[in-house]
Each structure stands twice: as structure tokens, then as C-alpha cells.
Design a protein around this motif. Structure first.
Motif, PDB file in Angstrom:
ATOM      1  N   LEU A  96      41.612 -28.801  34.837  1.00 54.83           N
ATOM      2  CA  LEU A  96      41.235 -28.629  36.237  1.00 54.83           C
ATOM      3  C   LEU A  96      41.134 -29.961  36.973  1.00 54.83           C
ATOM      4  CD1 LEU A  96      38.506 -25.909  35.626  1.00 54.83           C
ATOM      5  CD2 LEU A  96      40.751 -25.544  36.678  1.00 54.83           C
ATOM      6  N   ARG A  97      40.880 -29.879  38.268  1.00 57.20           N
ATOM      7  CA  ARG A  97      40.858 -31.031  39.158  1.00 57.20           C
ATOM      8  C   ARG A  97      39.853 -32.095  38.734  1.00 57.20           C
ATOM      9  NH1 ARG A  97      38.604 -26.623  40.332  1.00 57.20           N
ATOM     10  NH2 ARG A  97      36.441 -26.454  41.063  1.00 57.20           N
ATOM     11  N   ASP A  98      38.738 -31.702  38.109  1.00 58.17           N
ATOM     12  CA  ASP A  98      37.700 -32.658  37.720  1.00 58.17           C
ATOM     13  C   ASP A  98      37.754 -33.026  36.240  1.00 58.17           C
ATOM     14  OD1 ASP A  98      36.920 -30.261  36.663  1.00 58.17           O
ATOM     15  OD2 ASP A  98      34.963 -30.174  37.658  1.00 58.17           O
TER      16      ASP A  98
ATOM     17  N   VAL B 137      45.798 -11.890  33.712  1.00 59.36           N
ATOM     18  CA  VAL B 137      45.290 -13.153  33.168  1.00 59.36           C
ATOM     19  C   VAL B 137      43.767 -13.043  33.113  1.00 59.36           C
ATOM     20  CG1 VAL B 137      45.041 -15.633  33.481  1.00 59.36           C
ATOM     21  CG2 VAL B 137      47.192 -14.514  34.100  1.00 59.36           C
ATOM     22  N   SER B 138      43.220 -13.142  31.916  1.00 59.79           N
ATOM     23  CA  SER B 138      41.767 -13.225  31.765  1.00 59.79           C
ATOM     24  C   SER B 138      41.422 -14.662  31.386  1.00 59.79           C
ATOM     25  CB  SER B 138      41.271 -12.243  30.704  1.00 59.79           C
ATOM     26  OG  SER B 138      41.870 -12.510  29.442  1.00 59.79           O
ATOM     27  N   PHE B 139      40.226 -15.094  31.694  1.00 55.92           N
ATOM     28  CA  PHE B 139      39.847 -16.477  31.378  1.00 55.92           C
ATOM     29  C   PHE B 139      38.365 -16.547  31.024  1.00 55.92           C
ATOM     30  CE2 PHE B 139      38.682 -16.007  35.756  1.00 55.92           C
ATOM     31  CZ  PHE B 139      37.625 -16.880  35.977  1.00 55.92           C
ATOM     32  N   ASP B 140      38.010 -17.599  30.304  1.00 53.37           N
ATOM     33  CA  ASP B 140      36.607 -17.860  29.987  1.00 53.37           C
ATOM     34  C   ASP B 140      35.984 -18.605  31.160  1.00 53.37           C
ATOM     35  OD1 ASP B 140      36.818 -16.787  27.398  1.00 53.37           O
ATOM     36  OD2 ASP B 140      37.459 -18.712  26.550  1.00 53.37           O
ATOM     37  N   ARG B 141      34.951 -18.035  31.737  1.00 52.20           N
ATOM     38  CA  ARG B 141      34.260 -18.752  32.802  1.00 52.20           C
ATOM     39  C   ARG B 141      33.617 -20.024  32.238  1.00 52.20           C
ATOM     40  NH1 ARG B 141      30.122 -16.345  34.936  1.00 52.20           N
ATOM     41  NH2 ARG B 141      29.933 -14.413  33.771  1.00 52.20           N
TER      42      ARG B 141
ATOM     43  N   ALA C 199      35.227 -20.043  42.224  1.00 55.86           N
ATOM     44  CA  ALA C 199      36.331 -19.523  43.037  1.00 55.86           C
ATOM     45  C   ALA C 199      37.476 -20.524  43.096  1.00 55.86           C
ATOM     46  CB  ALA C 199      35.834 -19.188  44.438  1.00 55.86           C
ATOM     47  N   LEU C 200      37.149 -21.806  43.225  1.00 54.62           N
ATOM     48  CA  LEU C 200      38.180 -22.840  43.254  1.00 54.62           C
ATOM     49  C   LEU C 200      38.852 -22.984  41.896  1.00 54.62           C
ATOM     50  CD1 LEU C 200      36.432 -25.557  45.462  1.00 54.62           C
ATOM     51  CD2 LEU C 200      38.064 -23.792  46.156  1.00 54.62           C
ATOM     52  N   ASP C 201      38.092 -22.768  40.802  1.00 58.23           N
ATOM     53  CA  ASP C 201      38.698 -22.753  39.459  1.00 58.23           C
ATOM     54  C   ASP C 201      39.766 -21.657  39.373  1.00 58.23           C
ATOM     55  OD1 ASP C 201      36.970 -24.763  38.730  1.00 58.23           O
ATOM     56  OD2 ASP C 201      35.694 -23.516  37.456  1.00 58.23           O
TER      57      ASP C 201
ATOM     58  N   GLN D 153      30.129 -11.062  41.026  1.00 53.19           N
ATOM     59  CA  GLN D 153      29.617 -12.103  41.915  1.00 53.19           C
ATOM     60  C   GLN D 153      30.682 -13.156  42.190  1.00 53.19           C
ATOM     61  OE1 GLN D 153      25.973 -13.690  40.245  1.00 53.19           O
ATOM     62  NE2 GLN D 153      24.764 -12.147  41.299  1.00 53.19           N
ATOM     63  N   VAL D 154      31.495 -13.451  41.168  1.00 54.96           N
ATOM     64  CA  VAL D 154      32.577 -14.413  41.343  1.00 54.96           C
ATOM     65  C   VAL D 154      33.587 -13.892  42.363  1.00 54.96           C
ATOM     66  CG1 VAL D 154      34.461 -15.631  40.183  1.00 54.96           C
ATOM     67  CG2 VAL D 154      32.272 -15.312  39.009  1.00 54.96           C
ATOM     68  N   VAL D 155      33.831 -12.581  42.356  1.00 58.61           N
ATOM     69  CA  VAL D 155      34.764 -11.999  43.324  1.00 58.61           C
ATOM     70  C   VAL D 155      34.220 -12.144  44.740  1.00 58.61           C
ATOM     71  CG1 VAL D 155      35.971  -9.905  44.042  1.00 58.61           C
ATOM     72  CG2 VAL D 155      35.693 -10.408  41.615  1.00 58.61           C
ATOM     73  N   TRP D 156      32.907 -11.963  44.922  1.00 63.81           N
ATOM     74  CA  TRP D 156      32.317 -12.216  46.248  1.00 63.81           C
ATOM     75  C   TRP D 156      32.641 -13.641  46.684  1.00 63.81           C
ATOM     76  CZ3 TRP D 156      31.461  -8.189  48.850  1.00 63.81           C
ATOM     77  CH2 TRP D 156      30.726  -7.083  48.384  1.00 63.81           C
ATOM     78  N   GLY D 157      32.528 -14.586  45.739  1.00 63.12           N
ATOM     79  CA  GLY D 157      32.828 -15.980  46.048  1.00 63.12           C
ATOM     80  C   GLY D 157      34.284 -16.187  46.438  1.00 63.12           C
ATOM     81  N   CYS D 158      35.185 -15.471  45.783  1.00 61.39           N
ATOM     82  CA  CYS D 158      36.610 -15.572  46.126  1.00 61.39           C
ATOM     83  C   CYS D 158      36.875 -15.001  47.512  1.00 61.39           C
ATOM     84  CB  CYS D 158      37.444 -14.841  45.079  1.00 61.39           C
ATOM     85  SG  CYS D 158      37.472 -15.643  43.460  1.00 61.39           S
TER      86      CYS D 158
END
Length: 369
Positions: free
Chosen positions: A71-73, A122-126, A144-146, A170-175
Motif C-alpha cells: 500500500l501507499r504507506d 476478491v476478499s482481503f484481510d482487513r 476505504a482508501l485501502d 461499517q467499512v462499506v459505510w466508509g466507502c
């Protein structure tokens, strides 16, 4: 005159000898206090400070077995692909797992609709879960940016669908707030609510909040008002910790029936928390029930006013973890959301019921157009 001086000296010398035992006792008491203070500070540091996270790929940490993106960081995000190859997929969906789970929570991808509709999942580990690096600065926005970056690096196109389950909702709300321009559609399955969203009427909030187990009410208060105490609260032995963290959630009869069908299997729980509970479970609590930078009922607009997509909320009417009354209120405040209430269903209805999973996909991809 000199006699007076000598008498004064004798007086102080005599009394100094009398005070010597008291001074010795005082010195001993001071030493004992210092020892006790050091002992208390050592205990407090151990009790309040979480142990060092066992980062995947580090010395002594779990091995890295699956694919990851950088990722970016500099953090890494682990992912897994399901369904048809993305090169021939008509629909591309990112799945967001719930509390205590991982990228292996992808049962919705295991339906014949994946082949019939040409869906690539695509599934991912938060962050902090499974093989994804922790994010000590994690927020609703950062995750959301991830997801946006995950979509970019995996070549999912300008727009993709997103489905979040439970805490993943909750992550979807953020998206919907921070990357709505990247979404082709969204589904929230039994999404966990933040009781401190200000749009909830006080009487409705209070009634729903007190439906939770007393230990969960306290755990949520700590997560919201004193996040620095979350680790201690959920590891100490004096009071009951969060029932969900402790592995004894307030599941209702429909959920218990589903759980019994798994025969006690852990559903990859060991993998999900292999880096430690602090950056996974505890961080989830601090972010999910902490101070948000927006209130979904007040600060979200319909991202699909052109009719080219839709947002769906799915909720069981017998959910013991997420009060259905709050979900109904959210749907009432956001009329552009397509609300689906599943009768006689608990929090886990989409895990085992293939018909529910098919309905979620059909509504999102076909009917929701």
C-alpha cells in the motif's frame, strides 16, 4: 549565656537520639512505598499496554503464504481471489469480512451464480487480521482508501461492487462516504451500528443500547470513551469482557442452529488473529465504536442518482447483536437505500443460507439496476 547554648545543644542531641528510630522507620516506609510504586507501575504497564504485534514475515511472526499488495504507506494487504477469472468477469466484487474473521469469509462466492453471472470476487484481510499488516492509525476512511488501492492494483476497473458483512458493513459505510465514485453498487449484511451516531433519537438509542448484554454495554462505553483501556478491559479477570471478544456473543436461536451445523469448527479464527488480538479485535472496537468523521444518516448522499447502481442493507429480524430497530431507522432516514429484512433470521443468516446469498447477489447485480 554559654550555659544556655550548651543546654540547647544537649536538648537537641537528646531528642535527635529519640527521633532516630522514627526516622529509620520513616526511611523504611519510604523504601517500601518506592518498591510498591515500582511494582504497581510494572503491573500497570503489563496490564494496560498490549504485547508487541507478531507481524507476518517478521522474526518470530507468522509466515506469509498468500498474495499481498503493498500500500501507499508501505503496509501490505493480503487478498484472495474467487469465482471466474477477472479477465472474463462481467462483475467484480470486493468482499469485506466481519469481526474476528478474515479473507476466508467468502461463502457468498460459493454459489452457482458466480459462474452463471461471470462474477470475480476478491476478499482481503482487513489491517491487523490474517496476513495484512496492522495499521495503528486505522480509521473508517483509511480502510476505504485501502480498498480503493486494492481495486487499482488488482485491475478491477474504474468501478467495482462491494459487500460487507457485520463489522465489514461499517467499512462499506466508509466507502460510500470516501470513495463513492469507485462503486458500482454496495450491499451491507447485518452491518454493525455505532451507537454514538448523533442522528439516532435518544429514546430509540437508549432502548436499543440496553438490549445488549450488560457486559457489552460496558465494553462499548470503554471503546468509545476510553479507547486506551480497551486492551486491559478485554484481558482483565475482574469484570466480564465483551461477549464477542470472549467468544460468547448474544446469538439468538437461528444463529445457534447455524453454529451447531458447523460442528464447533473455528472458521479460520486462529488464522484471523495470528498477529494478536489488539490490532485486530481491539482495534476494530476502537474504530467501529469510536468517533467517526461522519454520520451516515446525515452526511451521505445517494451515490447512484443516475440509477446505474444501488445500495442494499440486509438485516435479520432476530439479530441479537445488531438491533433491528436501529437498522429500520437508518433505512427510513436514507430512503435511497433498499432495505431487506429477513424474517426469523439472526446475525449469521447469510453464512449458511445459500438462498439468502443468491438473493443478495441477484438484488445487487440484476434487480438493483
Amino acid at each position: 549565656m554559654f550555659q544556655s547554648i550548651y543546654r540547647a545543644q544537649d536538648f537537641w542531641w537528646i531528642h535527635l537520639h529519640r527521633l532516630t528510630p522514627l526516622l529509620s522507620v520513616s526511611a523504611m516506609s519510604w523504601k517500601l512505598f518506592v518498591v510498591l510504586l515500582v511494582g504497581f507501575l510494572a503491573w500497570a504497564h503489563h496490564a494496560f499496554c498490549p504485547p508487541k504485534t507478531r507481524i507476518c514475515g517478521s522474526t518470530g511472526g507468522p509466515p506469509i503464504k498468500g498474495p499481498r499488495i503493498k500500500l501507499r504507506d508501505g503496509r501490505h494487504l493480503a487478498y484472495e481471489e474467487h469465482g471466474v477469472p477477472k479477465e472474463r468477469a462481467k462483475y467484480k466484487i470486493i468482499l469485506v469480512h466481519g469481526f474476528g474473521l478474515s479473507k476466508h469469509e467468502a461463502s457468498i462466492a460459493n454459489t452457482e451464480l458466480s459462474e452463471q453471472l461471470d462474477i470475480h470476487f476478491v476478499s482481503f484481510d482487513r489491517p491487523g487480521y490474517g496476513e495484512s499488516d496492522p495499521d495503528p492509525k486505522r480509521t473508517i476512511k483509511s480502510t476505504a482508501l485501502d480498498i480503493e488501492e486494492l481495486g487499482n492494483q488488482l485491475g478491477l476497473g474504474d468501478k467495482f461492487y462491494i459487500i460487507g458483512n457485520s463489522m465489514g458493513g461499517q467499512v462499506v459505510w466508509g466507502c460510500l462516504k470516501h470513495i463513492p465514485h469507485r462503486l458500482a453498487g454496495a450491499a451491507l449484511i447485518a452491518p454493525v451500528v455505532n451507537y454514538w451516531w448523533l442522528s439516532f433519537p435518544p429514546d430509540l438509542w437508549s432502548q436499543a443500547y440496553h438490549l445488549q448484554l450488560p457486559q457489552d454495554q460496558w465494553a462499548l462505553r470503554v471503546a468509545h470513551h476510553a479507547p486506551w483501556l480497551v486492551y486491559w478491559w478485554n484481558t482483565q479477570k475482574w469484570f466480564p469482557c465483551s461477549s464477542v471478544v470472549g467468544g460468547r456473543p448474544n446469538f439468538t436461536a437461528p444463529d445457534l442452529k447455524i453454529i451447531s451445523s458447523f460442528g464447533g469448527r473455528s472458521l479460520h479464527r486462529e488464522y484471523a488473529m495470528q498477529q494478536g488480538v489488539y490490532e485486530s479485535l481491539h482495534r476494530d472496537m476502537m474504530v467501529g465504536f469510536g468517533q467517526w468523521d461522519f454520520d451516515p444518516m446525515k452526511d451521505l448522499d445517494d451515490p447512484f442518482q443516475d440509477g446505474r447502481g444501488s445500495v442494499h442493507v440486509w438485516q435479520g429480524d432476530e439479530d441479537g447483536l445488531v438491533p433491528v430497530t436501529l437498522q429500520r431507522y437508518i433505512a427510513e432516514k436514507l430512503p435511497w437505500i433498499r432495505y431487506h429484512e429477513v424474517p426469523n433470521a439472526g446475525h449469521l443468516f447469510a453464512v449458511a443460507d445459500i438462498n439468502s446469498r443468491k438473493a443478495i447477489l441477484e438484488e445487487l447485480l440484476l434487480v438493483g439496476k
